[in-house]
Design a protein around this motif. Structure first.
Motif, PDB file in Angstrom:
ATOM      1  N   ARG A  67       0.837  -1.187   0.000  1.00 46.20           N
ATOM      2  CA  ARG A  67       0.000   0.000   0.000  1.00 46.20           C
ATOM      3  C   ARG A  67       0.881   1.250   0.000  1.00 46.20           C
ATOM      4  NH1 ARG A  67      -4.970  -0.312   3.658  1.00 46.20           N
ATOM      5  NH2 ARG A  67      -3.776  -2.161   4.007  1.00 46.20           N
ATOM      6  N   GLY A  68       0.604   2.148  -0.906  1.00 44.02           N
ATOM      7  CA  GLY A  68       1.362   3.385  -0.989  1.00 44.02           C
ATOM      8  C   GLY A  68       2.541   3.343  -1.952  1.00 44.02           C
ATOM      9  N   ASP A  69       2.958   2.141  -2.399  1.00 40.84           N
ATOM     10  CA  ASP A  69       4.044   2.058  -3.371  1.00 40.84           C
ATOM     11  C   ASP A  69       3.570   2.601  -4.711  1.00 40.84           C
ATOM     12  OD1 ASP A  69       5.754   0.945  -1.578  1.00 40.84           O
ATOM     13  OD2 ASP A  69       5.696  -1.072  -2.416  1.00 40.84           O
ATOM     14  N   ARG A  70       4.425   3.333  -5.369  1.00 40.45           N
ATOM     15  CA  ARG A  70       4.127   3.873  -6.694  1.00 40.45           C
ATOM     16  C   ARG A  70       5.271   3.512  -7.633  1.00 40.45           C
ATOM     17  NH1 ARG A  70      -0.158   4.082  -4.924  1.00 40.45           N
ATOM     18  NH2 ARG A  70      -1.313   5.869  -4.197  1.00 40.45           N
ATOM     19  N   PRO A  71       4.956   2.908  -8.786  1.00 39.77           N
ATOM     20  CA  PRO A  71       6.025   2.584  -9.730  1.00 39.77           C
ATOM     21  C   PRO A  71       6.675   3.858 -10.257  1.00 39.77           C
ATOM     22  CG  PRO A  71       3.867   1.950 -10.604  1.00 39.77           C
ATOM     23  CD  PRO A  71       3.655   2.506  -9.248  1.00 39.77           C
ATOM     24  N   THR A  72       7.979   3.819 -10.470  1.00 40.09           N
ATOM     25  CA  THR A  72       8.681   5.002 -10.954  1.00 40.09           C
ATOM     26  C   THR A  72       9.103   4.854 -12.408  1.00 40.09           C
ATOM     27  OG1 THR A  72      10.786   4.147 -10.160  1.00 40.09           O
ATOM     28  CG2 THR A  72       9.564   5.586  -8.667  1.00 40.09           C
ATOM     29  N   LEU A  73       8.667   3.797 -13.071  1.00 37.95           N
ATOM     30  CA  LEU A  73       9.025   3.605 -14.470  1.00 37.95           C
ATOM     31  C   LEU A  73       8.301   4.618 -15.357  1.00 37.95           C
ATOM     32  CD1 LEU A  73       8.826  -0.272 -14.670  1.00 37.95           C
ATOM     33  CD2 LEU A  73      10.877   1.132 -14.574  1.00 37.95           C
ATOM     34  N   ARG A  74       8.951   4.983 -16.460  1.00 33.56           N
ATOM     35  CA  ARG A  74       8.337   5.859 -17.455  1.00 33.56           C
ATOM     36  C   ARG A  74       7.867   4.995 -18.609  1.00 33.56           C
ATOM     37  NH1 ARG A  74      11.881  10.300 -19.641  1.00 33.56           N
ATOM     38  NH2 ARG A  74       9.916  10.648 -20.673  1.00 33.56           N
ATOM     39  N   PHE A  75       6.669   5.256 -19.110  1.00 32.27           N
ATOM     40  CA  PHE A  75       6.095   4.522 -20.234  1.00 32.27           C
ATOM     41  C   PHE A  75       5.776   5.526 -21.339  1.00 32.27           C
ATOM     42  CE2 PHE A  75       4.901   2.345 -16.316  1.00 32.27           C
ATOM     43  CZ  PHE A  75       5.434   1.085 -16.544  1.00 32.27           C
ATOM     44  N   ASP A  76       6.459   5.379 -22.481  1.00 33.84           N
ATOM     45  CA  ASP A  76       6.264   6.301 -23.599  1.00 33.84           C
ATOM     46  C   ASP A  76       5.845   5.516 -24.832  1.00 33.84           C
ATOM     47  OD1 ASP A  76       7.277   8.597 -22.137  1.00 33.84           O
ATOM     48  OD2 ASP A  76       9.250   7.653 -22.342  1.00 33.84           O
ATOM     49  N   PRO A  77       4.733   5.896 -25.481  1.00 38.64           N
ATOM     50  CA  PRO A  77       4.361   5.235 -26.728  1.00 38.64           C
ATOM     51  C   PRO A  77       5.319   5.625 -27.849  1.00 38.64           C
ATOM     52  CG  PRO A  77       2.789   6.977 -26.190  1.00 38.64           C
ATOM     53  CD  PRO A  77       3.762   6.897 -25.058  1.00 38.64           C
ATOM     54  N   VAL A  78       5.676   4.660 -28.692  1.00 37.22           N
ATOM     55  CA  VAL A  78       6.583   4.899 -29.821  1.00 37.22           C
ATOM     56  C   VAL A  78       6.052   4.180 -31.060  1.00 37.22           C
ATOM     57  CG1 VAL A  78       8.654   5.227 -28.408  1.00 37.22           C
ATOM     58  CG2 VAL A  78       8.064   2.971 -29.192  1.00 37.22           C
ATOM     59  N   ASP A  79       6.477   4.668 -32.220  1.00 33.74           N
ATOM     60  CA  ASP A  79       6.168   4.021 -33.497  1.00 33.74           C
ATOM     61  C   ASP A  79       7.487   3.624 -34.149  1.00 33.74           C
ATOM     62  OD1 ASP A  79       3.470   4.472 -33.138  1.00 33.74           O
ATOM     63  OD2 ASP A  79       3.502   6.368 -34.232  1.00 33.74           O
TER      64      ASP A  79
END
Length: 81
Positions: A67-79
């Protein structure tokens, strides 16, 4: 390079999946000490709908996190084009 025996592939070639998600770490993330500051991973999909659905799923809160953990990964859409 052309594929000689396409029936032996365990998954479709990346060219058949032109829509992707780039997963990376934000600058200064402490996890970069383990993976390296330039770590990134790509996931490829055949359609934008598949990619967008996966993007929502990846960016959501992990159901097994504390509880309270937040992922720090970045997710960017690409083509791929």
């Amino acid at each position: 390079m052309e594929i000689c025996h396409a029936h032996n592939l365990s998954r479709e070639p990346a060219a058949a999946k032109p829509f992707g998600i780039r997963v990376s770490l934000p600058r200064g993330d402490s996890f970069a000490r383990l993976l390296g500051p330039d770590w990134e991973r790509y996931h490829w999909y055949a359609t934008t709908e598949e990619r967008d659905a996966a993007l929502v799923e990846m960016a959501s809160e992990h159901r097994y996190s504390r509880r309270g953990d937040r992922p720090t990964l970045r997710f960017d859409p690409v083509d791929a084009t």
